[in-house]
Motif scaffolding. Sequence first.
Motif, PDB file in Angstrom:
ATOM      1  N   SER A   1       6.352   4.811   3.587  1.00  0.00           N
ATOM      2  CA  SER A   1       5.913   6.106   4.103  1.00  0.00           C
ATOM      3  C   SER A   1       7.096   7.063   4.250  1.00  0.00           C
ATOM      4  O   SER A   1       8.247   6.711   3.966  1.00  0.00           O
ATOM      5  CB  SER A   1       5.241   5.914   5.471  1.00  0.00           C
ATOM      6  OG  SER A   1       6.226   5.660   6.462  1.00  0.00           O
TER       7      SER A   1
ATOM      8  N   ASN B   1       8.464  -0.227   4.210  1.00  0.00           N
ATOM      9  CA  ASN B   1       8.033   1.074   4.701  1.00  0.00           C
ATOM     10  C   ASN B   1       8.018   2.056   3.532  1.00  0.00           C
ATOM     11  O   ASN B   1       9.052   2.602   3.152  1.00  0.00           O
ATOM     12  CB  ASN B   1       8.973   1.563   5.807  1.00  0.00           C
ATOM     13  CG  ASN B   1       8.494   2.872   6.420  1.00  0.00           C
ATOM     14  OD1 ASN B   1       7.441   3.387   6.062  1.00  0.00           O
ATOM     15  ND2 ASN B   1       9.283   3.403   7.341  1.00  0.00           N
TER      16      ASN B   1
ATOM     17  N   LYS C   1       0.846  -1.183   0.000  1.00  0.00           N
ATOM     18  CA  LYS C   1       0.000   0.000   0.000  1.00  0.00           C
ATOM     19  C   LYS C   1       0.887   1.239   0.000  1.00  0.00           C
ATOM     20  O   LYS C   1       1.780   1.376   0.831  1.00  0.00           O
ATOM     21  CB  LYS C   1      -0.908  -0.009   1.227  1.00  0.00           C
ATOM     22  CG  LYS C   1      -1.876  -1.178   1.249  1.00  0.00           C
ATOM     23  CD  LYS C   1      -2.714  -1.177   2.518  1.00  0.00           C
ATOM     24  CE  LYS C   1      -3.662  -2.360   2.551  1.00  0.00           C
ATOM     25  NZ  LYS C   1      -4.454  -2.414   3.811  1.00  0.00           N
ATOM     26  N   ASN C   2       0.632   2.124  -0.938  1.00  0.00           N
ATOM     27  CA  ASN C   2       1.451   3.319  -1.078  1.00  0.00           C
ATOM     28  C   ASN C   2       1.357   4.201   0.159  1.00  0.00           C
ATOM     29  O   ASN C   2       0.276   4.414   0.718  1.00  0.00           O
ATOM     30  CB  ASN C   2       1.024   4.118  -2.308  1.00  0.00           C
ATOM     31  CG  ASN C   2       1.287   3.370  -3.597  1.00  0.00           C
ATOM     32  OD1 ASN C   2       2.195   2.547  -3.671  1.00  0.00           O
ATOM     33  ND2 ASN C   2       0.488   3.647  -4.616  1.00  0.00           N
ATOM     34  N   GLY C   3       2.519   4.706   0.591  1.00  0.00           N
ATOM     35  CA  GLY C   3       2.553   5.649   1.692  1.00  0.00           C
ATOM     36  C   GLY C   3       2.329   5.047   3.061  1.00  0.00           C
ATOM     37  O   GLY C   3       2.069   5.778   4.021  1.00  0.00           O
ATOM     38  N   GLU C   4       2.425   3.716   3.180  1.00  0.00           N
ATOM     39  CA  GLU C   4       2.155   3.052   4.457  1.00  0.00           C
ATOM     40  C   GLU C   4       3.298   2.123   4.843  1.00  0.00           C
ATOM     41  O   GLU C   4       4.149   1.777   4.022  1.00  0.00           O
ATOM     42  CB  GLU C   4       0.856   2.246   4.379  1.00  0.00           C
ATOM     43  CG  GLU C   4      -0.388   3.073   4.176  1.00  0.00           C
ATOM     44  CD  GLU C   4      -1.652   2.227   4.258  1.00  0.00           C
ATOM     45  OE1 GLU C   4      -1.569   1.080   4.763  1.00  0.00           O
ATOM     46  OE2 GLU C   4      -2.706   2.699   3.807  1.00  0.00           O
TER      47      GLU C   4
ATOM     48  N   TYR D   1       9.766   4.119  11.802  1.00  0.00           N
ATOM     49  CA  TYR D   1       8.962   3.428  12.804  1.00  0.00           C
ATOM     50  C   TYR D   1       9.860   2.657  13.760  1.00  0.00           C
ATOM     51  O   TYR D   1      10.924   2.152  13.376  1.00  0.00           O
ATOM     52  CB  TYR D   1       7.976   2.466  12.149  1.00  0.00           C
ATOM     53  CG  TYR D   1       6.894   3.163  11.360  1.00  0.00           C
ATOM     54  CD1 TYR D   1       5.755   3.645  11.986  1.00  0.00           C
ATOM     55  CD2 TYR D   1       7.020   3.349   9.983  1.00  0.00           C
ATOM     56  CE1 TYR D   1       4.758   4.303  11.270  1.00  0.00           C
ATOM     57  CE2 TYR D   1       6.036   4.002   9.252  1.00  0.00           C
ATOM     58  CZ  TYR D   1       4.906   4.466   9.901  1.00  0.00           C
ATOM     59  OH  TYR D   1       3.932   5.114   9.191  1.00  0.00           O
TER      60      TYR D   1
ATOM     61  N   ILE E   1      -0.281  -4.183  13.753  1.00  0.00           N
ATOM     62  CA  ILE E   1      -0.560  -4.375  12.342  1.00  0.00           C
ATOM     63  C   ILE E   1      -0.764  -5.858  12.080  1.00  0.00           C
ATOM     64  O   ILE E   1       0.008  -6.700  12.565  1.00  0.00           O
ATOM     65  CB  ILE E   1       0.598  -3.830  11.465  1.00  0.00           C
ATOM     66  CG1 ILE E   1       0.721  -2.308  11.620  1.00  0.00           C
ATOM     67  CG2 ILE E   1       0.402  -4.199   9.996  1.00  0.00           C
ATOM     68  CD1 ILE E   1       1.862  -1.699  10.829  1.00  0.00           C
TER      69      ILE E   1
ATOM     70  N   ASN F   1       4.057  -1.509   5.482  1.00  0.00           N
ATOM     71  CA  ASN F   1       3.458  -2.770   5.074  1.00  0.00           C
ATOM     72  C   ASN F   1       4.165  -3.943   5.746  1.00  0.00           C
ATOM     73  O   ASN F   1       5.391  -4.070   5.667  1.00  0.00           O
ATOM     74  CB  ASN F   1       3.570  -2.945   3.557  1.00  0.00           C
ATOM     75  CG  ASN F   1       2.802  -1.891   2.787  1.00  0.00           C
ATOM     76  OD1 ASN F   1       1.647  -2.074   2.436  1.00  0.00           O
ATOM     77  ND2 ASN F   1       3.464  -0.760   2.508  1.00  0.00           N
TER      78      ASN F   1
ATOM     79  N   LYS G   1      12.280   5.065   6.835  1.00  0.00           N
ATOM     80  CA  LYS G   1      11.375   5.358   5.728  1.00  0.00           C
ATOM     81  C   LYS G   1      11.970   4.889   4.408  1.00  0.00           C
ATOM     82  O   LYS G   1      13.187   4.882   4.219  1.00  0.00           O
ATOM     83  CB  LYS G   1      11.069   6.858   5.673  1.00  0.00           C
ATOM     84  CG  LYS G   1      12.295   7.744   5.526  1.00  0.00           C
ATOM     85  CD  LYS G   1      11.924   9.209   5.652  1.00  0.00           C
ATOM     86  CE  LYS G   1      13.162  10.096   5.597  1.00  0.00           C
ATOM     87  NZ  LYS G   1      12.820  11.516   5.767  1.00  0.00           N
TER      88      LYS G   1
ATOM     89  N   ASP H   1       5.499   5.490  15.761  1.00  0.00           N
ATOM     90  CA  ASP H   1       6.193   6.492  14.965  1.00  0.00           C
ATOM     91  C   ASP H   1       7.449   6.904  15.717  1.00  0.00           C
ATOM     92  O   ASP H   1       7.472   6.927  16.959  1.00  0.00           O
ATOM     93  CB  ASP H   1       5.330   7.738  14.765  1.00  0.00           C
ATOM     94  CG  ASP H   1       4.131   7.492  13.859  1.00  0.00           C
ATOM     95  OD1 ASP H   1       3.874   6.322  13.505  1.00  0.00           O
ATOM     96  OD2 ASP H   1       3.440   8.478  13.530  1.00  0.00           O
TER      97      ASP H   1
END
Length: 263
Positions: free
Chosen positions: A180, A178, A152-155, A184, A258, A157, A216, A243
Amino acid sequence: MKRKFKLLNILCVVSFIVILFTGCGKKIETIKAPTAQEAIDLFNQYNLESNIEEMVKLYSDVYIESVGYTPKQIIKMIKSNRSKATINSSTIKSMEDIDENTKKAVVTISATVNGEESTDDYIYAIVKEGDGWAVSPDGVTGCVSFDVPAPKNGELNLNLSKEIIQFDGVTIRVDVYNDSKTNYIFGTDDSKTEVIVETTEGTYNNILEESATVNKRTKSYFMAKIADIKGDITKVTVTSIYDADKDGNPVLDTKREITAYSK
Protein backbone atom coordinates in the motif's frame (compact mmCIF):
# COMPACT_ATOMS: atom_id res chain seq x y z
CA MET A 1 22.57 -4.22 36.74
CA LYS A 2 24.89 -6.09 34.42
CA ARG A 3 23.66 -6.73 30.91
CA LYS A 4 24.05 -10.40 30.07
CA PHE A 5 25.53 -11.29 26.72
CA LYS A 6 23.50 -13.87 24.84
CA LEU A 7 24.82 -15.64 21.79
CA LEU A 8 22.92 -15.09 18.57
CA ASN A 9 19.44 -16.58 18.65
CA ILE A 10 18.14 -16.45 15.09
CA LEU A 11 14.66 -17.57 16.11
CA CYS A 12 13.59 -14.49 18.04
CA VAL A 13 10.59 -14.42 20.38
CA VAL A 14 8.79 -11.76 18.35
CA SER A 15 10.67 -9.54 15.96
CA PHE A 16 10.39 -7.87 12.58
CA ILE A 17 13.13 -8.43 10.02
CA VAL A 18 13.36 -6.45 6.80
CA ILE A 19 14.22 -8.75 3.90
CA LEU A 20 17.61 -7.88 2.46
CA PHE A 21 18.64 -9.38 -0.86
CA THR A 22 22.29 -10.46 -0.89
CA GLY A 23 24.48 -11.51 -3.76
CA CYS A 24 25.43 -15.10 -4.44
CA GLY A 25 28.70 -16.46 -3.11
CA LYS A 26 30.55 -19.70 -2.82
CA LYS A 27 28.19 -22.40 -1.58
CA ILE A 28 29.04 -23.88 1.80
CA GLU A 29 28.30 -27.60 2.05
CA THR A 30 26.99 -28.97 5.33
CA ILE A 31 28.41 -32.20 6.76
CA LYS A 32 27.09 -35.01 8.94
CA ALA A 33 28.92 -36.64 11.82
CA PRO A 34 28.86 -40.46 12.14
CA THR A 35 27.35 -40.32 15.66
CA ALA A 36 25.27 -37.87 17.69
CA GLN A 37 28.01 -37.63 20.32
CA GLU A 38 30.62 -36.75 17.73
CA ALA A 39 28.31 -34.13 16.22
CA ILE A 40 27.87 -32.22 19.48
CA ASP A 41 31.51 -32.72 20.51
CA LEU A 42 32.76 -31.24 17.23
CA PHE A 43 30.21 -28.45 17.48
CA ASN A 44 31.47 -27.52 20.96
CA GLN A 45 35.07 -27.70 19.81
CA TYR A 46 34.48 -25.40 16.84
CA ASN A 47 32.40 -23.05 19.00
CA LEU A 48 35.18 -22.77 21.57
CA GLU A 49 37.74 -22.17 18.83
CA SER A 50 35.43 -19.59 17.16
CA ASN A 51 35.76 -21.66 13.98
CA ILE A 52 32.39 -20.45 12.77
CA GLU A 53 32.67 -21.90 9.26
CA GLU A 54 33.19 -25.47 10.49
CA MET A 55 30.58 -25.06 13.22
CA VAL A 56 27.89 -23.98 10.75
CA LYS A 57 28.74 -26.91 8.47
CA LEU A 58 27.36 -29.11 11.26
CA TYR A 59 23.98 -27.35 11.23
CA SER A 60 21.10 -29.62 10.29
CA ASP A 61 19.23 -29.20 7.02
CA VAL A 62 15.98 -28.71 8.93
CA TYR A 63 17.49 -25.85 10.94
CA ILE A 64 18.82 -24.08 7.86
CA GLU A 65 15.42 -24.48 6.20
CA SER A 66 13.66 -23.10 9.27
CA VAL A 67 15.70 -19.90 9.61
CA GLY A 68 15.56 -19.13 5.91
CA TYR A 69 19.20 -18.10 5.53
CA THR A 70 22.01 -19.76 3.65
CA PRO A 71 24.97 -21.13 5.63
CA LYS A 72 27.07 -18.24 4.31
CA GLN A 73 24.57 -15.70 5.62
CA ILE A 74 24.40 -17.47 8.99
CA ILE A 75 28.19 -17.37 9.27
CA LYS A 76 28.18 -13.63 8.59
CA MET A 77 25.49 -13.04 11.24
CA ILE A 78 27.31 -15.08 13.89
CA LYS A 79 30.65 -13.39 13.20
CA SER A 80 28.98 -10.00 13.62
CA ASN A 81 27.40 -11.13 16.89
CA ARG A 82 30.75 -12.50 18.13
CA SER A 83 32.87 -9.49 17.17
CA LYS A 84 33.35 -8.39 20.78
CA ALA A 85 32.93 -11.77 22.46
CA THR A 86 35.27 -14.56 23.50
CA ILE A 87 33.94 -18.06 24.20
CA ASN A 88 35.63 -19.34 27.36
CA SER A 89 33.97 -22.75 27.63
CA SER A 90 31.34 -24.83 25.89
CA THR A 91 30.41 -28.04 27.69
CA ILE A 92 27.60 -30.57 27.55
CA LYS A 93 25.43 -30.32 30.66
CA SER A 94 23.09 -33.15 29.65
CA MET A 95 21.98 -35.19 26.65
CA GLU A 96 18.90 -37.39 26.41
CA ASP A 97 17.22 -39.54 23.80
CA ILE A 98 13.93 -38.20 22.47
CA ASP A 99 13.55 -40.95 19.87
CA GLU A 100 15.86 -43.01 17.69
CA ASN A 101 16.48 -40.04 15.37
CA THR A 102 16.54 -37.16 17.86
CA LYS A 103 18.51 -36.27 20.97
CA LYS A 104 18.20 -33.22 23.19
CA ALA A 105 21.42 -31.62 24.43
CA VAL A 106 21.82 -28.83 26.98
CA VAL A 107 25.13 -27.02 26.50
CA THR A 108 26.52 -24.55 29.03
CA ILE A 109 28.45 -21.74 27.35
CA SER A 110 30.53 -19.13 29.16
CA ALA A 111 31.57 -16.04 27.25
CA THR A 112 33.28 -12.73 27.93
CA VAL A 113 32.09 -9.58 26.20
CA ASN A 114 33.45 -6.13 26.93
CA GLY A 115 35.24 -7.53 29.97
CA GLU A 116 32.10 -9.06 31.51
CA GLU A 117 31.52 -12.79 31.79
CA SER A 118 28.17 -14.47 31.26
CA THR A 119 27.15 -18.12 31.49
CA ASP A 120 23.98 -19.51 29.91
CA ASP A 121 22.46 -22.84 28.97
CA TYR A 122 21.54 -23.42 25.32
CA ILE A 123 19.24 -26.11 23.95
CA TYR A 124 20.27 -28.11 20.87
CA ALA A 125 18.57 -30.88 18.96
CA ILE A 126 20.92 -33.52 17.58
CA VAL A 127 19.05 -35.01 14.63
CA LYS A 128 19.74 -37.88 12.28
CA GLU A 129 19.64 -36.82 8.64
CA GLY A 130 20.46 -39.43 6.02
CA ASP A 131 23.26 -41.61 7.31
CA GLY A 132 24.71 -39.06 9.75
CA TRP A 133 23.96 -36.64 12.58
CA ALA A 134 23.71 -32.84 12.62
CA VAL A 135 23.07 -30.06 15.16
CA SER A 136 19.98 -27.85 15.39
CA PRO A 137 20.34 -24.74 17.59
CA ASP A 138 17.21 -23.56 19.41
CA GLY A 139 16.04 -27.19 19.70
CA VAL A 140 14.62 -27.22 16.17
CA THR A 141 13.36 -30.66 15.17
CA GLY A 142 11.06 -29.94 12.23
CA CYS A 143 9.74 -27.32 9.86
CA VAL A 144 6.33 -27.11 8.16
CA SER A 145 6.00 -24.77 5.18
CA PHE A 146 2.66 -23.22 4.24
CA ASP A 147 1.51 -22.14 0.80
CA VAL A 148 1.64 -18.35 0.68
CA PRO A 149 -0.99 -16.81 -1.63
CA ALA A 150 -0.20 -14.07 -4.09
CA PRO A 151 -0.23 -10.65 -2.38
CA LYS A 152 -3.27 -8.43 -2.72
CA ASN A 153 -2.41 -5.25 -4.59
CA GLY A 154 -2.53 -2.04 -2.60
CA GLU A 155 -2.94 -3.79 0.77
CA LEU A 156 -0.97 -4.83 3.83
CA ASN A 157 -0.51 -8.59 3.42
CA LEU A 158 0.23 -10.94 6.32
CA ASN A 159 0.68 -14.66 5.61
CA LEU A 160 1.79 -17.57 7.75
CA SER A 161 4.73 -19.16 5.93
CA LYS A 162 6.45 -21.51 8.40
CA GLU A 163 5.83 -23.47 11.59
CA ILE A 164 9.20 -24.29 13.16
CA ILE A 165 8.90 -27.19 15.59
CA GLN A 166 10.98 -27.06 18.78
CA PHE A 167 11.19 -29.04 22.00
CA ASP A 168 9.24 -26.41 23.96
CA GLY A 169 6.70 -25.34 21.36
CA VAL A 170 6.89 -23.76 17.93
CA THR A 171 8.07 -20.56 16.31
CA ILE A 172 5.89 -19.30 13.49
CA ARG A 173 7.05 -17.05 10.68
CA VAL A 174 4.58 -14.56 9.23
CA ASP A 175 5.55 -12.91 5.95
CA VAL A 176 4.67 -9.22 5.70
CA TYR A 177 4.26 -7.41 2.38
CA ASN A 178 3.03 -3.85 2.49
CA ASP A 179 1.93 -3.09 -1.06
CA SER A 180 0.00 0.00 0.00
CA LYS A 181 0.89 3.68 0.10
CA THR A 182 0.51 3.74 3.89
CA ASN A 183 2.94 3.04 6.72
CA TYR A 184 1.53 0.79 9.45
CA ILE A 185 2.27 0.54 13.16
CA PHE A 186 1.99 -2.75 15.04
CA GLY A 187 0.97 -2.09 18.62
CA THR A 188 0.93 0.90 20.99
CA ASP A 189 1.76 1.27 24.69
CA ASP A 190 -1.92 0.84 25.53
CA SER A 191 -2.80 -1.83 22.97
CA LYS A 192 0.05 -4.18 22.18
CA THR A 193 -0.04 -6.42 19.13
CA GLU A 194 -0.94 -10.02 19.87
CA VAL A 195 -0.21 -12.99 17.65
CA ILE A 196 -3.11 -15.36 18.31
CA VAL A 197 -2.72 -18.96 17.15
CA GLU A 198 -5.74 -21.26 17.14
CA THR A 199 -5.22 -25.00 16.85
CA THR A 200 -7.33 -28.14 16.97
CA GLU A 201 -6.46 -28.33 20.68
CA GLY A 202 -6.81 -24.74 21.90
CA THR A 203 -5.81 -21.07 21.54
CA TYR A 204 -2.34 -19.68 22.21
CA ASN A 205 -0.77 -16.25 21.92
CA ASN A 206 2.35 -14.12 22.11
CA ILE A 207 2.66 -10.38 22.56
CA LEU A 208 4.83 -7.91 20.70
CA GLU A 209 6.21 -5.94 23.65
CA GLU A 210 7.51 -3.07 21.52
CA SER A 211 5.72 -1.39 18.65
CA ALA A 212 7.07 -1.80 15.12
CA THR A 213 6.55 0.18 11.94
CA VAL A 214 6.16 -1.43 8.52
CA ASN A 215 6.86 1.11 5.82
CA LYS A 216 4.97 1.33 2.56
CA ARG A 217 6.14 -0.82 -0.37
CA THR A 218 8.35 -3.05 1.79
CA LYS A 219 8.71 -6.77 2.40
CA SER A 220 9.58 -8.17 5.81
CA TYR A 221 8.57 -10.92 8.19
CA PHE A 222 8.34 -11.61 11.88
CA MET A 223 8.89 -14.64 14.08
CA ALA A 224 6.68 -15.39 17.09
CA LYS A 225 7.43 -18.07 19.67
CA ILE A 226 4.37 -20.01 20.82
CA ALA A 227 5.26 -22.11 23.86
CA ASP A 228 3.73 -25.48 24.76
CA ILE A 229 1.42 -25.50 21.77
CA LYS A 230 -0.62 -28.60 20.95
CA GLY A 231 -2.61 -29.58 17.87
CA ASP A 232 -2.59 -28.47 14.24
CA ILE A 233 -2.74 -24.78 13.43
CA THR A 234 -6.13 -23.71 12.07
CA LYS A 235 -5.94 -19.91 12.30
CA VAL A 236 -3.42 -17.13 12.96
CA THR A 237 -4.58 -13.60 13.77
CA VAL A 238 -2.45 -10.48 14.30
CA THR A 239 -4.12 -7.70 16.31
CA SER A 240 -3.71 -3.98 17.02
CA ILE A 241 -2.46 -2.76 13.64
CA TYR A 242 -2.79 0.97 12.94
CA ASP A 243 -2.28 3.40 10.07
CA ALA A 244 0.60 5.78 10.74
CA ASP A 245 0.09 9.50 10.27
CA LYS A 246 2.58 11.80 8.52
CA ASP A 247 4.51 12.18 11.80
CA GLY A 248 4.78 8.42 12.33
CA ASN A 249 2.17 8.22 15.09
CA PRO A 250 -0.66 5.67 15.17
CA VAL A 251 -4.09 6.81 14.01
CA LEU A 252 -6.07 5.27 16.85
CA ASP A 253 -9.41 4.94 15.07
CA THR A 254 -7.82 2.77 12.35
CA LYS A 255 -7.12 -0.13 14.72
CA ARG A 256 -7.62 -3.49 13.02
CA GLU A 257 -6.67 -7.14 13.11
CA ILE A 258 -5.59 -9.24 10.15
CA THR A 259 -5.96 -12.97 9.62
CA ALA A 260 -2.60 -14.36 8.51
CA TYR A 261 -3.88 -17.91 8.09
CA SER A 262 -7.20 -19.72 8.14
CA LYS A 263 -7.68 -23.39 7.36
